[in-house]
Design a protein around this motif. Structure first.
Motif, PDB file in Angstrom:
ATOM      1  N   VAL A 181       0.846  -1.201   0.000  1.00 46.89           N
ATOM      2  CA  VAL A 181       0.000   0.000   0.000  1.00 46.89           C
ATOM      3  C   VAL A 181       0.876   1.244   0.000  1.00 46.89           C
ATOM      4  O   VAL A 181       1.867   1.329   0.739  1.00 46.89           O
ATOM      5  CB  VAL A 181      -0.933   0.017   1.228  1.00 46.89           C
ATOM      6  CG1 VAL A 181      -1.698   1.344   1.315  1.00 46.89           C
ATOM      7  CG2 VAL A 181      -1.908  -1.155   1.170  1.00 46.89           C
ATOM      8  N   ILE A 182       0.498   2.210  -0.837  1.00 42.23           N
ATOM      9  CA  ILE A 182       1.161   3.507  -0.896  1.00 42.23           C
ATOM     10  C   ILE A 182       0.151   4.586  -0.535  1.00 42.23           C
ATOM     11  O   ILE A 182      -0.949   4.633  -1.106  1.00 42.23           O
ATOM     12  CB  ILE A 182       1.740   3.783  -2.292  1.00 42.23           C
ATOM     13  CG1 ILE A 182       2.846   2.772  -2.618  1.00 42.23           C
ATOM     14  CG2 ILE A 182       2.274   5.217  -2.397  1.00 42.23           C
ATOM     15  CD1 ILE A 182       3.342   2.850  -4.050  1.00 42.23           C
ATOM     16  N   ILE A 183       0.509   5.437   0.412  1.00 42.12           N
ATOM     17  CA  ILE A 183      -0.311   6.591   0.802  1.00 42.12           C
ATOM     18  C   ILE A 183       0.559   7.820   0.588  1.00 42.12           C
ATOM     19  O   ILE A 183       1.562   8.000   1.283  1.00 42.12           O
ATOM     20  CB  ILE A 183      -0.766   6.483   2.266  1.00 42.12           C
ATOM     21  CG1 ILE A 183      -1.540   5.182   2.499  1.00 42.12           C
ATOM     22  CG2 ILE A 183      -1.620   7.694   2.656  1.00 42.12           C
ATOM     23  CD1 ILE A 183      -1.743   4.846   3.967  1.00 42.12           C
ATOM     24  N   GLN A 184       0.196   8.644  -0.369  1.00 46.46           N
ATOM     25  CA  GLN A 184       1.092   9.731  -0.775  1.00 46.46           C
ATOM     26  C   GLN A 184       0.328  11.034  -1.026  1.00 46.46           C
ATOM     27  O   GLN A 184      -0.737  11.047  -1.653  1.00 46.46           O
ATOM     28  CB  GLN A 184       1.853   9.341  -2.053  1.00 46.46           C
ATOM     29  CG  GLN A 184       2.931  10.327  -2.468  1.00 46.46           C
ATOM     30  CD  GLN A 184       3.680   9.883  -3.708  1.00 46.46           C
ATOM     31  OE1 GLN A 184       3.129   9.857  -4.802  1.00 46.46           O
ATOM     32  NE2 GLN A 184       4.965   9.510  -3.543  1.00 46.46           N
ATOM     33  N   ASN A 185       0.868  12.132  -0.489  1.00 44.92           N
ATOM     34  CA  ASN A 185       0.439  13.486  -0.833  1.00 44.92           C
ATOM     35  C   ASN A 185      -0.986  13.795  -0.388  1.00 44.92           C
ATOM     36  O   ASN A 185      -1.745  14.459  -1.087  1.00 44.92           O
ATOM     37  CB  ASN A 185       0.580  13.711  -2.351  1.00 44.92           C
ATOM     38  CG  ASN A 185       0.605  15.178  -2.713  1.00 44.92           C
ATOM     39  OD1 ASN A 185       1.158  16.002  -2.002  1.00 44.92           O
ATOM     40  ND2 ASN A 185      -0.019  15.518  -3.830  1.00 44.92           N
ATOM     41  N   ILE A 186      -1.359  13.322   0.819  1.00 43.16           N
ATOM     42  CA  ILE A 186      -2.702  13.543   1.355  1.00 43.16           C
ATOM     43  C   ILE A 186      -2.598  14.208   2.718  1.00 43.16           C
ATOM     44  O   ILE A 186      -1.698  13.905   3.505  1.00 43.16           O
ATOM     45  CB  ILE A 186      -3.460  12.205   1.483  1.00 43.16           C
ATOM     46  CG1 ILE A 186      -3.659  11.562   0.118  1.00 43.16           C
ATOM     47  CG2 ILE A 186      -4.816  12.400   2.153  1.00 43.16           C
ATOM     48  CD1 ILE A 186      -4.147  10.133   0.198  1.00 43.16           C
ATOM     49  N   HIS A 187      -3.527  15.084   3.008  1.00 44.22           N
ATOM     50  CA  HIS A 187      -3.629  15.697   4.337  1.00 44.22           C
ATOM     51  C   HIS A 187      -4.765  14.993   5.084  1.00 44.22           C
ATOM     52  O   HIS A 187      -5.921  15.021   4.658  1.00 44.22           O
ATOM     53  CB  HIS A 187      -3.934  17.189   4.197  1.00 44.22           C
ATOM     54  CG  HIS A 187      -3.963  17.922   5.498  1.00 44.22           C
ATOM     55  ND1 HIS A 187      -4.377  19.242   5.592  1.00 44.22           N
ATOM     56  CD2 HIS A 187      -3.643  17.555   6.768  1.00 44.22           C
ATOM     57  CE1 HIS A 187      -4.301  19.641   6.848  1.00 44.22           C
ATOM     58  NE2 HIS A 187      -3.869  18.633   7.578  1.00 44.22           N
ATOM     59  N   ILE A 188      -4.447  14.349   6.185  1.00 42.47           N
ATOM     60  CA  ILE A 188      -5.450  13.705   7.037  1.00 42.47           C
ATOM     61  C   ILE A 188      -5.596  14.562   8.288  1.00 42.47           C
ATOM     62  O   ILE A 188      -4.619  14.809   9.002  1.00 42.47           O
ATOM     63  CB  ILE A 188      -5.050  12.271   7.407  1.00 42.47           C
ATOM     64  CG1 ILE A 188      -4.828  11.438   6.136  1.00 42.47           C
ATOM     65  CG2 ILE A 188      -6.133  11.620   8.270  1.00 42.47           C
ATOM     66  CD1 ILE A 188      -4.386  10.008   6.399  1.00 42.47           C
ATOM     67  N   THR A 189      -6.828  14.998   8.575  1.00 43.17           N
ATOM     68  CA  THR A 189      -7.002  16.004   9.620  1.00 43.17           C
ATOM     69  C   THR A 189      -8.375  15.921  10.277  1.00 43.17           C
ATOM     70  O   THR A 189      -9.287  15.271   9.770  1.00 43.17           O
ATOM     71  CB  THR A 189      -6.789  17.416   9.027  1.00 43.17           C
ATOM     72  OG1 THR A 189      -6.763  18.393  10.071  1.00 43.17           O
ATOM     73  CG2 THR A 189      -7.878  17.775   8.019  1.00 43.17           C
ATOM     74  N   GLU A 190      -8.503  16.565  11.409  1.00 46.80           N
ATOM     75  CA  GLU A 190      -9.744  16.805  12.161  1.00 46.80           C
ATOM     76  C   GLU A 190     -10.452  15.520  12.580  1.00 46.80           C
ATOM     77  O   GLU A 190     -11.607  15.274  12.250  1.00 46.80           O
ATOM     78  CB  GLU A 190     -10.678  17.714  11.362  1.00 46.80           C
ATOM     79  CG  GLU A 190     -11.584  18.541  12.264  1.00 46.80           C
ATOM     80  CD  GLU A 190     -12.263  19.694  11.560  1.00 46.80           C
ATOM     81  OE1 GLU A 190     -13.379  20.029  11.974  1.00 46.80           O
ATOM     82  OE2 GLU A 190     -11.682  20.247  10.592  1.00 46.80           O
ATOM     83  N   LEU A 191      -9.722  14.714  13.362  1.00 46.57           N
ATOM     84  CA  LEU A 191     -10.264  13.481  13.902  1.00 46.57           C
ATOM     85  C   LEU A 191     -10.576  13.701  15.384  1.00 46.57           C
ATOM     86  O   LEU A 191      -9.832  13.286  16.258  1.00 46.57           O
ATOM     87  CB  LEU A 191      -9.260  12.338  13.730  1.00 46.57           C
ATOM     88  CG  LEU A 191      -8.784  12.071  12.298  1.00 46.57           C
ATOM     89  CD1 LEU A 191      -7.522  11.243  12.296  1.00 46.57           C
ATOM     90  CD2 LEU A 191      -9.868  11.395  11.493  1.00 46.57           C
ATOM     91  N   ASN A 192     -11.679  14.398  15.646  1.00 45.15           N
ATOM     92  CA  ASN A 192     -12.084  14.703  17.029  1.00 45.15           C
ATOM     93  C   ASN A 192     -10.902  15.204  17.863  1.00 45.15           C
ATOM     94  O   ASN A 192     -10.566  14.618  18.908  1.00 45.15           O
ATOM     95  CB  ASN A 192     -12.691  13.456  17.693  1.00 45.15           C
ATOM     96  CG  ASN A 192     -14.015  13.048  17.086  1.00 45.15           C
ATOM     97  OD1 ASN A 192     -14.939  13.844  17.014  1.00 45.15           O
ATOM     98  ND2 ASN A 192     -14.094  11.804  16.649  1.00 45.15           N
ATOM     99  N   PRO A 193     -10.226  16.260  17.452  1.00 44.46           N
ATOM    100  CA  PRO A 193      -8.978  16.656  18.109  1.00 44.46           C
ATOM    101  C   PRO A 193      -9.134  17.084  19.558  1.00 44.46           C
ATOM    102  O   PRO A 193      -8.146  17.136  20.287  1.00 44.46           O
ATOM    103  CB  PRO A 193      -8.496  17.828  17.248  1.00 44.46           C
ATOM    104  CG  PRO A 193      -9.725  18.368  16.607  1.00 44.46           C
ATOM    105  CD  PRO A 193     -10.592  17.169  16.347  1.00 44.46           C
ATOM    106  N   GLN A 194     -10.351  17.362  19.996  1.00 40.65           N
ATOM    107  CA  GLN A 194     -10.544  17.784  21.383  1.00 40.65           C
ATOM    108  C   GLN A 194     -10.608  16.611  22.357  1.00 40.65           C
ATOM    109  O   GLN A 194     -10.622  16.817  23.570  1.00 40.65           O
ATOM    110  CB  GLN A 194     -11.797  18.649  21.521  1.00 40.65           C
ATOM    111  CG  GLN A 194     -13.106  17.966  21.200  1.00 40.65           C
ATOM    112  CD  GLN A 194     -13.488  18.042  19.736  1.00 40.65           C
ATOM    113  OE1 GLN A 194     -12.688  17.738  18.854  1.00 40.65           O
ATOM    114  NE2 GLN A 194     -14.727  18.437  19.475  1.00 40.65           N
TER     115      GLN A 194
END
Length: 390
Positions: A154-167
Motif C-alpha cells: 500500500v502507498i499513501i502519498q500526498n494527502i492531508h489527514i485532519t480533524e479526527l475529534n482533536p478535542q
C-alpha cells in the motif's frame, strides 16, 4: 463557439491533470519494492461512497484524491461521558486540554461530551492500493486509514489527514498499521488528530517507509496544555522494520516517536535519518525494550527532551551517533560513515553507541537509505516535506 471551445479545453486540461496523476517516485528503505496499485489506471472517485468502496475493496487501484473528502457528520455523533483530568482543565496552560473517550475514570471526573463517529472508525484499506493526492488538494477530513488483517503493498502519498475529534483523546488515529506489510507513507500531512498521527497495533506493521511527511502538532486541545499535540507516533508492532526519513515533526510534545513495548515479544528496527524536529515542547524519542534504533543526520531545533531518560534504562538498544568517532565506527559494520545528529537550543543528547545496533543493521544494510549533511536538514526538509511538494 468560443466559450464552448474554452470549456472543452478546460475539461481536457483538467482530465490530463488528474487522469495522469499517479505515484511519484518509489520507496527506498525497508518498504523498497512496494508498488501499491501498480499499473492500475488512476481513477478519481465521484462520490464519498465510491471513495470508500475503492479504498476498502480487494481490487488493485490507484485512487486519486483531487479534493477534500469530508466525513464529519456522515456517521452521526455520540453524546456521552468523557473522563476529565487535570490535563483537561489545564490550569495555567496555554491551550485547552483533551478529555478522554474511555470506559473508566478512576483518576478524574466524568463530563458530558459529544464526538463525531466517523473519526473513530477508520477506513479499512485493502491490499495493492495507491492512494494519491493531486497537487495540494487531497484531504481526508474526519476519518483515518487502517491497514490490518494482512493488508499488503500500500502507498499513501500526498494527502492531508485532519480533524479526527482533536478535542478528545481516543478521538481517532490518522493511520493505523496492525497486521500489514510493505507500506510506503510519503509526502503526507497529519494534523488535528484526537490520538496518534501514526500508530501500530500489537500485530505486525511489517516493512514500512515513512518519508517526507509533515507532522503538524499545532492545536487548540493539548494533553500537555501547551497547544502542542502529544500523540505523534506510537510504533509497537510485533515484528517491524521502519525507515523514517526526511520528516518534519513540529509543535508536538510527546511520542515523537515512541518505539517498542514489553507487552509482546516484539522486535523493532528503526532507522531515523535526516528528520527535522522543531519546537517540541516535551520529548521526541521515547524508546522501550525490544528495539534496535539507528539515528543519524537528525536535527533537533528547540526540542526540550530529544531522548527521554527512561530510554536509557528500558533495555532499548540505541546508536545515536553522538560524535565524529561514533560516525566513523559505523564503517566496519555498515560500510559507510554515519552522519552525526545536531542540536540547537535543545536538551541533552546522551552518548548511546550500542554495537549490537550496528550488528543488527549490518544484516539489512541494503535497506539503509543514504543521508546528507545534517546542516542542510532544516531547509531541505521544510522545503520538501508535506503535501503539494512532489
Amino acid at each position: 463557439m468560443k466559450q464552448a471551445a474554452l470549456a472543452s479545453l478546460f475539461t481536457f486540461l483538467l482530465h490530463a491533470a488528474t487522469g495522469n496523476a499517479q505515484v511519484v517516485g518509489s520507496p527506498s528503505g525497508f518498504a523498497a519494492g512496494t508498488t501499491g496499485g501498480g499499473d492500475a489506471e488512476p481513477q478519481t472517485p465521484s462520490s464519498l461512497d465510491e471513495l470508500v468502496s475503492w479504498i476498502t475493496d480487494s481490487t488493485p487501484r490507484t485512487i486519486l484524491i483531487d479534493r477534500e473528502w469530508n466525513f464529519i457528520g456522515t456517521e452521526g455523533t455520540t453524546t456521552g461521558q468523557c473522563c476529565s483530568t487535570r490535563t483537561t482543565t489545564c490550569e495555567g496552560g496555554t491551550s485547552a486540554g483533551q478529555a478522554s473517550i474511555q470506559g473508566t475514570c478512576d483518576d478524574g471526573t466524568w463530563i458530558s461530551c459529544t464526538y463525531d463517529n466517523a473519526g473513530k472508525s477508520p477506513l479499512e484499506v485493502g491490499s495493492n492500493k495507491s492512494i494519491v493526492g493531486v497537487g495540494s488538494a487531497g484531504v481526508l477530513r474526519g476519518k483515518g486509514l487502517r491497514l490490518r488483517d494482512g493488508a499488503n503493498n500500500v502507498i499513501i502519498q500526498n494527502i492531508h489527514i485532519t480533524e479526527l475529534n482533536p478535542q478528545y483523546v481516543w478521538g481517532g488515529d490518522a493511520i493505523t498499521l496492525d497486521g500489514s506489510d510493505n507500506v510506503w507513507i510519503d509526502h503526507n500531512k497529519f494534523s488535528l488528530a484526537g490520538r496518534q498521527f501514526i500508530v501500530s497495533g500489537w500485530g505486525k506493521a511489517g516493512h514500512v517507509t515513512i518519508s517526507n511527511n509533515e507532522f503538524d502538532g499545532v492545536t487548540e486541545w493539548s494533553a500537555g496544555c501547551n497547544g502542542k499535540h502529544y500523540w505523534t507516533l506510537l510504533l509497537i508492532g510485533e515484528e517491524d522494520w521502519y525507515t523514517f526519513s526526511g520528516n518534519w515533526i513540529h509543535d508536538v510534545s510527546g511520542r515523537a516517536p515512541h518505539l517498542g513495548t514489553d507487552y509482546t515479544d516484539s522486535k523493532i528496527l528503526f532507522h531515523g535519518v535526516n528528520n527535522y524536529f522543531q519546537d517540541v515542547g516535551g520529548h521526541a524519542f521515547d524508546v522501550d525494550t525490544n528495539t534496535y534504533v539507528l539515528l543519524e543526520g537528525n536535527y533537533f531545533d528547540g526540542v526540550d527532551t530529544p531522548i527521554t531518560d527512561t530510554s536509557l534504562s528500558s533495555g532499548a538498544l540505541i546508536y545515536d551517533t553522538p560524535t565524529v568517532d561514533a560516525a566513523g565506527a559505523c564503517t566496519a559494520s555498515l560500510g559507510y560513515i554515519c552522519e552525526w545528529n545536531r542540536l540547537s537550543a535543545s536538551g541533552s543528547w546522551p552518548e548511546l553507541t550500542e554495537q549490537a545496533v550496528l550488528n543488527e543493521f549490518a544484516l539489512v544494510s541494503d535497506s539503509l537509505v543514504d543521508h546528507y549533511g545534517v546542516a542542510d536538514v532544516p531547509a531541505t526538509v521544510v522545503a520538501n516535506a508535506g503535501v503539494g511538494k512532489i
